[in-house]
Design an enzyme around this catalytic site. Structure first.
Site, PDB file in Angstrom:
ATOM      1  N   ARG A 133      42.314  54.217  52.284  1.00 36.85           N
ATOM      2  CA  ARG A 133      41.049  53.481  52.463  1.00 36.85           C
ATOM      3  C   ARG A 133      41.158  52.460  53.600  1.00 36.85           C
ATOM      4  O   ARG A 133      42.161  51.784  53.770  1.00 36.85           O
ATOM      5  CB  ARG A 133      40.678  52.749  51.181  1.00 36.85           C
TER       6      ARG A 133
ATOM      7  N   ARG B 169      34.632  44.128  33.219  1.00 41.47           N
ATOM      8  CA  ARG B 169      35.955  44.740  33.275  1.00 41.47           C
ATOM      9  C   ARG B 169      36.808  44.392  32.061  1.00 41.47           C
ATOM     10  O   ARG B 169      37.938  44.841  31.960  1.00 41.47           O
ATOM     11  CB  ARG B 169      36.655  44.173  34.494  1.00 41.47           C
TER      12      ARG B 169
ATOM     13  N   ARG C 271      43.124  46.954  52.631  1.00 43.60           N
ATOM     14  CA  ARG C 271      43.148  45.842  51.679  1.00 43.60           C
ATOM     15  C   ARG C 271      44.574  45.550  51.234  1.00 43.60           C
ATOM     16  O   ARG C 271      45.373  46.466  51.068  1.00 43.60           O
ATOM     17  CB  ARG C 271      42.285  46.193  50.452  1.00 43.60           C
TER      18      ARG C 271
ATOM     19  N   ARG D 190      47.315  48.152  39.270  1.00 42.25           N
ATOM     20  CA  ARG D 190      45.874  48.014  38.985  1.00 42.25           C
ATOM     21  C   ARG D 190      45.422  49.078  37.988  1.00 42.25           C
ATOM     22  O   ARG D 190      44.566  48.826  37.140  1.00 42.25           O
ATOM     23  CB  ARG D 190      45.068  48.129  40.281  1.00 42.25           C
TER      24      ARG D 190
ATOM     25  N   LYS E 286      33.207  53.538  43.267  1.00 39.97           N
ATOM     26  CA  LYS E 286      32.146  52.631  42.785  1.00 39.97           C
ATOM     27  C   LYS E 286      31.481  51.903  43.963  1.00 39.97           C
ATOM     28  O   LYS E 286      30.268  51.852  44.063  1.00 39.97           O
ATOM     29  CB  LYS E 286      32.709  51.572  41.814  1.00 39.97           C
TER      30      LYS E 286
HETATM   31  P1  AP5 Z   1      35.701  52.939  46.945  1.00 41.25           P
HETATM   32  O1  AP5 Z   1      34.237  53.226  46.919  1.00 41.25           O
HETATM   33  O2  AP5 Z   1      36.169  51.782  47.751  1.00 41.25           O
HETATM   34  O3  AP5 Z   1      36.261  52.866  45.422  1.00 41.25           O
HETATM   35  P2  AP5 Z   1      36.098  51.745  44.309  1.00 41.25           P
HETATM   36  O4  AP5 Z   1      35.933  52.442  43.007  1.00 41.25           O
HETATM   37  O5  AP5 Z   1      35.044  50.754  44.695  1.00 41.25           O
HETATM   38  O6  AP5 Z   1      37.557  51.114  44.388  1.00 41.25           O
HETATM   39  P3  AP5 Z   1      38.053  49.604  44.378  1.00 41.25           P
HETATM   40  O7  AP5 Z   1      39.518  49.645  44.714  1.00 41.25           O
HETATM   41  O8  AP5 Z   1      37.197  48.726  45.245  1.00 41.25           O
HETATM   42  O9  AP5 Z   1      37.862  49.242  42.899  1.00 41.25           O
HETATM   43  P4  AP5 Z   1      38.512  48.131  42.148  1.00 41.25           P
HETATM   44  O10 AP5 Z   1      37.649  48.124  40.949  1.00 41.25           O
HETATM   45  O11 AP5 Z   1      39.960  48.218  41.906  1.00 41.25           O
HETATM   46  O12 AP5 Z   1      38.437  46.878  43.159  1.00 41.25           O
HETATM   47  P5  AP5 Z   1      37.538  45.571  43.169  1.00 41.25           P
HETATM   48  O13 AP5 Z   1      37.252  45.263  44.578  1.00 41.25           O
HETATM   49  O14 AP5 Z   1      36.427  45.656  42.190  1.00 41.25           O
HETATM   50  O15 AP5 Z   1      36.445  54.277  47.419  1.00 41.25           O
HETATM   51  C1  AP5 Z   1      37.861  54.336  47.548  1.00 41.25           C
HETATM   52  C2  AP5 Z   1      38.248  55.293  48.702  1.00 41.25           C
HETATM   53  O16 AP5 Z   1      37.834  56.622  48.356  1.00 41.25           O
HETATM   54  C3  AP5 Z   1      37.541  54.974  50.041  1.00 41.25           C
HETATM   55  O17 AP5 Z   1      38.426  55.217  51.091  1.00 41.25           O
HETATM   56  C4  AP5 Z   1      36.365  55.962  50.096  1.00 41.25           C
HETATM   57  O18 AP5 Z   1      36.023  56.298  51.419  1.00 41.25           O
HETATM   58  C5  AP5 Z   1      36.930  57.164  49.324  1.00 41.25           C
HETATM   59  N1  AP5 Z   1      35.897  57.896  48.580  1.00 41.25           N
HETATM   60  C6  AP5 Z   1      34.876  57.366  47.838  1.00 41.25           C
HETATM   61  N2  AP5 Z   1      34.151  58.350  47.262  1.00 41.25           N
HETATM   62  C7  AP5 Z   1      34.748  59.523  47.630  1.00 41.25           C
HETATM   63  C8  AP5 Z   1      34.461  60.897  47.342  1.00 41.25           C
HETATM   64  N3  AP5 Z   1      33.437  61.265  46.546  1.00 41.25           N
HETATM   65  N4  AP5 Z   1      35.280  61.840  47.874  1.00 41.25           N
HETATM   66  C9  AP5 Z   1      36.327  61.485  48.653  1.00 41.25           C
HETATM   67  N5  AP5 Z   1      36.658  60.201  48.983  1.00 41.25           N
HETATM   68  C10 AP5 Z   1      35.863  59.233  48.460  1.00 41.25           C
HETATM   69  O19 AP5 Z   1      38.570  44.501  42.567  1.00 41.25           O
HETATM   70  C11 AP5 Z   1      39.680  44.033  43.295  1.00 41.25           C
HETATM   71  C12 AP5 Z   1      40.368  42.924  42.520  1.00 41.25           C
HETATM   72  O20 AP5 Z   1      39.441  41.819  42.314  1.00 41.25           O
HETATM   73  C13 AP5 Z   1      40.818  43.281  41.087  1.00 41.25           C
HETATM   74  O21 AP5 Z   1      42.095  43.908  41.086  1.00 41.25           O
HETATM   75  C14 AP5 Z   1      40.825  41.905  40.420  1.00 41.25           C
HETATM   76  O22 AP5 Z   1      41.937  41.158  40.800  1.00 41.25           O
HETATM   77  C15 AP5 Z   1      39.590  41.237  41.018  1.00 41.25           C
HETATM   78  N6  AP5 Z   1      38.366  41.503  40.246  1.00 41.25           N
HETATM   79  C16 AP5 Z   1      37.259  42.166  40.683  1.00 41.25           C
HETATM   80  N7  AP5 Z   1      36.322  42.211  39.708  1.00 41.25           N
HETATM   81  C17 AP5 Z   1      36.863  41.576  38.631  1.00 41.25           C
HETATM   82  C18 AP5 Z   1      36.381  41.336  37.311  1.00 41.25           C
HETATM   83  N8  AP5 Z   1      35.177  41.763  36.909  1.00 41.25           N
HETATM   84  N9  AP5 Z   1      37.214  40.685  36.456  1.00 41.25           N
HETATM   85  C19 AP5 Z   1      38.426  40.237  36.846  1.00 41.25           C
HETATM   86  N10 AP5 Z   1      38.939  40.438  38.079  1.00 41.25           N
HETATM   87  C20 AP5 Z   1      38.160  41.108  38.968  1.00 41.25           C
END
Ligand code: AP5
Length: 218
Positions: free
Chosen positions: A127, A88, A161, A172, A13
């Protein structure tokens, strides 16, 4: 462009949101990045959020909704946005409906990026991110051109991270199934969401999303 990107942790994402927002002049609204920036800056919100984030739990809805309301009602959101990591929970999705209804600007597309669960565990354990500009890399799939140096801003010292340890990643994923899958159902009932295969290379995933946005196939 007003887009919502859904999907399990690690489906790409953030990677896609960064590319699409840059290409289409929209803002990238990542609740995860906003929370991490609050943690880094030592704000009261950051201190509260950190206790949830380190365990892989969701931060309470009222904190997230207030944060999103502020961004989406700001002038910079007028040029469009890519929502990454929000909504979410069903409560967040309902709050978003109200925000959009009040502003009278519906979203263009909601896209669900789909990747196999074991692949996301592999992706997250490899990552690396730039602590300076937030650029995302992967040790093997998408390494920086110079080891440990950010291609975008030149910062040396990419980091893993805190919540990317395998045990936290697995938790998660459980939280995703319990709290976020019902949000998909919420949008599916409205016929407002479409799946994209996120297992393809980054550029191909971007092209699939752009085709859906441009051709109105959601
Ligand atoms: P990446 O693009 O970083 O993936 P992502 O889907 O963004 O993963 P996240 O871990 O950031 O998602 P998340 O939703 O758990 O975390 P968030 O920060 O929102 O890609 C991942 C890896 O794959 C990278 O190394 C990349 O290079 C590789 N890659 C990407 N595309 C690829 C492809 N096509 N082929 C091969 N490799 C590829 O949330 C973190 C925390 O914040 C949550 O756990 C929660 O505590 C809090 N939080 C955030 N938002 C909320 C909310 N709305 N409500 C409540 N708590 C929240």
């Amino acid at each position: 462009m007003r887009l919502i990107l859904f999907g399990m942790p690690g489906v790409g994402k953030g990677t896609q949101a960064k590319i699409l927002s840059q290409k289409h002049g929209a803002i990238h609204v990542s609740t995860g990045d906003m929370l991490r920036s609050n943690v880094q800056n030592g704000t009261p919100l950051g201190a509260m959020a950190k206790t949830y984030m380190d365990k892989g739990e969701l931060v309470p809805d009222h904190l997230i909704i207030a944060m999103i309301e502020e961004v989406l009602s700001s002038p910079k959101a007028r040029k469009g946005y890519v929502l990454d990591g929000f909504p979410r929970t069903v409560a967040q999705a309902e709050a978003l409906e109200t925000i959009l209804w009040r502003a009278n600007v519906p979203i263009d597309r909601a896209i669900n990026i789909v990747v196999d669960e074991e692949e996301v565990v592999r992706r997250l354990s490899g990552r690396m991110t730039c602590p300076n500009c937030g650029a995302i890399y992967h040790k093997y799939n998408q390494p920086p051109k110079t080891p440990d140096m950010c291609d975008q801003c030149g910062h040396v010292g990419l980091v893993q991270r805190n919540d990317d340890k395998e045990e936290t990643v697995r938790h998660r994923l459980e939280v995703y199934h319990k709290n976020t899958e019902p949000v998909l159902e919420f949008y599916r009932k409205k016929g407002a969401i479409v799946d994209v295969d996120g297992a393809k290379p980054v550029e191909e995933v971007t092209a699939s999303i752009e085709a859906l946005v441009q051709n109105g196939k959601a």
